[in-house]
Design an enzyme around this catalytic site. Structure first.
Site, short mmCIF file in Angstrom:
data_model
loop_
_atom_site.label_atom_id
_atom_site.label_comp_id
_atom_site.label_asym_id
_atom_site.label_seq_id
_atom_site.Cartn_x
_atom_site.Cartn_y
_atom_site.Cartn_z
N ASP A 49 0.80 -1.24 0.00
CA ASP A 49 0.00 0.00 0.00
C ASP A 49 0.83 1.29 0.00
O ASP A 49 0.32 2.34 0.34
CB ASP A 49 -0.97 0.00 1.19
N GLU A 50 2.10 1.19 -0.35
CA GLU A 50 2.94 2.39 -0.38
C GLU A 50 3.89 2.37 -1.57
O GLU A 50 4.42 1.32 -1.91
CB GLU A 50 3.81 2.47 0.88
#
Length: 408
Positions: free
Chosen positions: A103-104
């Site tokens: 998620d990054e």
DNA sequence: TCTGGGGTCCTAGGACCC
DNA sequence: TCTGGGGTCCTAGGACCC
């Protein structure tokens, strides 16, 4: 170095947001994504966070904090699928996208401005597209390097956009607690505190010799971080360094003591490790066994072999041989198997007929499992094992590449 | 705070060789 | 033989990130 422009994109409550999107009944409600068995909260929705539900809490604690919290067992595939598409979207703005976790990601947009105008505009476009297509918000930080971009993205959540311009850096860092920087954890923060260093401003001014004396080679880097200096490049997947180890571990449904029970889990873990290693064409020379006891004390033992292997059976045999060299002094809570000392081998069949047959049989087994799911075909005693332990999904899992992990 | 799982990097000590 | 120093590999453990 020329001034760079780096974006750091952080999906807000990613797993929880994906769940709320795929099931409208969960929208606007406090939910917590968890694993199976003995597990913890991997992601809490913002509604749940408002009640104090946090990542890392066990279900009991989450329930205490928020009695009406809704637990959702995580679905790794769903997150991987969404993440892959989002990361692909980012590549519309620059080929320099570094996937940090599921998620990054960082984007180096230094050379994208002719096309898109400004870094800020790219951030707005990306946020709008992600929201429109997936119903998910993200926080974006824009800064001259990765360290500061990550810091910036943390500053406003959810749905934030924070810019740290080169001129702002000293002011922002002067009063910023050192622990807010990515790379300074609790222990280092404590050490620094004892040295009288609380803020990045203080860290950046501290004599580097004294930091080096305390932290060794890390000391230099710490001082740079305090100054907001970070020259590390944004590394796209193609340029990523080769992975150095492959492993699996699991907290068992219940603590166990019997040698035979432990072996069943070790076989299962060895098969998971072997399969993943074979899929990516790596083999390891060293096998590690991790044992965590009921009291949470943890020991690790490793054994280096003569040759490389990615055959589950051999990994298993090695793990058992390590196990047999230990005094198991208490019930066991967690077991882990990992191979390191990796070699990236081209596909090569062994010289001897019986070895060759074994390898061919393994790849036939892998094919079936790839098609029909893990453990469709496997060694007999894994099937006997009714409790498979808890597979907790984690946001640190990579959406692609060797670090991708499929569970069930 | 009774506490998941996948990784990386660093340190320190020992074995072994020249 | 009572004893140096450097290099390399191995092992155990811990900090850190998501």
């Amino acid at each position: 170095m020329n001034q760079r422009l780096i974006l750091h994109v952080d999906m807000n409550a990613f797993f929880a947001s994906v769940e709320q999107q795929s099931n409208p009944e969960l929208r606007g409600k406090p939910i917590a994504v968890i694993g199976r068995g003995r597990t913890v909260v991997t992601t809490a929705s913002y509604e749940a966070r408002a009640f104090g539900v946090k990542t890392g809490m066990n279900t009991w604690q989450a329930k205490q904090a928020c009695p009406h919290v809704i637990f959702v067992i995580g679905d790794n595939r769903k997150y991987t699928h969404t993440s892959t598409q989002i990361m692909q979207m980012m590549r519309d703005y620059t080929p320099l996208v570094e996937v940090f976790s599921i998620d990054e990601a960082w984007l180096d947009v230094t050379h994208s401005l002719a096309l898109f105008g400004s870094a800020e505009r790219i951030a707005y476009l990306l946020k709008a597209r992600i929201r429109q297509r997936f119903g998910i918000t993200c926080s974006i930080g824009i800064a001259p390097n990765k360290l500061l971009a990550k810091l910036a993205s943390e500053m406003k959540k959810p749905d934030g956009l924070t810019i740290i311009r080169p001129d702002d850096v000293p002011r922002v860092l002067e009063t910023l607690p050192v622990g807010d920087l990515c790379g300074i954890g609790r222990k280092v923060e404590q050490h620094l505190f004892l040295m009288g260093i609380r803020t990045c401003g203080e860290l950046g001014r501290y004599p580097v010799e004294r930091l080096t004396r305390k932290f060794g080679i890390v000391g230099e880097r710490l001082q740079q971080m305090g100054k907001g200096v970070d020259d590390s490049p944004v590394m796209p997947v193609e340029d990523e360094e080769e992975v150095k180890s492959v492993g699996h571990s699991m907290t068992l449904e219940r603590d166990i003591s019997l040698h035979n029970d432990i072996c069943k889990y070790l076989l299962q873990l060895s098969e998971m490790v072997g399969r993943r290693a074979r899929r990516y064409g790596v083999a390891g020379k060293t096998v590690h066994l991790t044992v965590r006891y009921a009291d949470f004390s943890t020991i690790g033992r490793q054994q280096t072999r003569k040759g490389y292997t990615n055959q589950s059976e051999e990994i298993f045999r090695e793990a058992v041989s390590i196990l047999d060299s230990l005094e198991i002094s208490q019930p066991v809570r967690l077991l882990g198997v990992r191979i390191t000392n990796l070699s990236y081998q081209s596909e090569q069949l062994p010289l001897f007929e019986d070895e060759r047959r074994k390898v061919l049989a393994t790849s036939a087994m892998d094919e079936v499992n790839d098609r029909f799911g893990n453990f469709t075909v496997t060694y007999g005693s894994v099937l006997d094992n009714e409790e498979k332990g808890s597979f907790v999904i984690s946001p640190a899992w990579r959406p692609d590449g060797i670090r991708k992990v499929d569970v069930e």
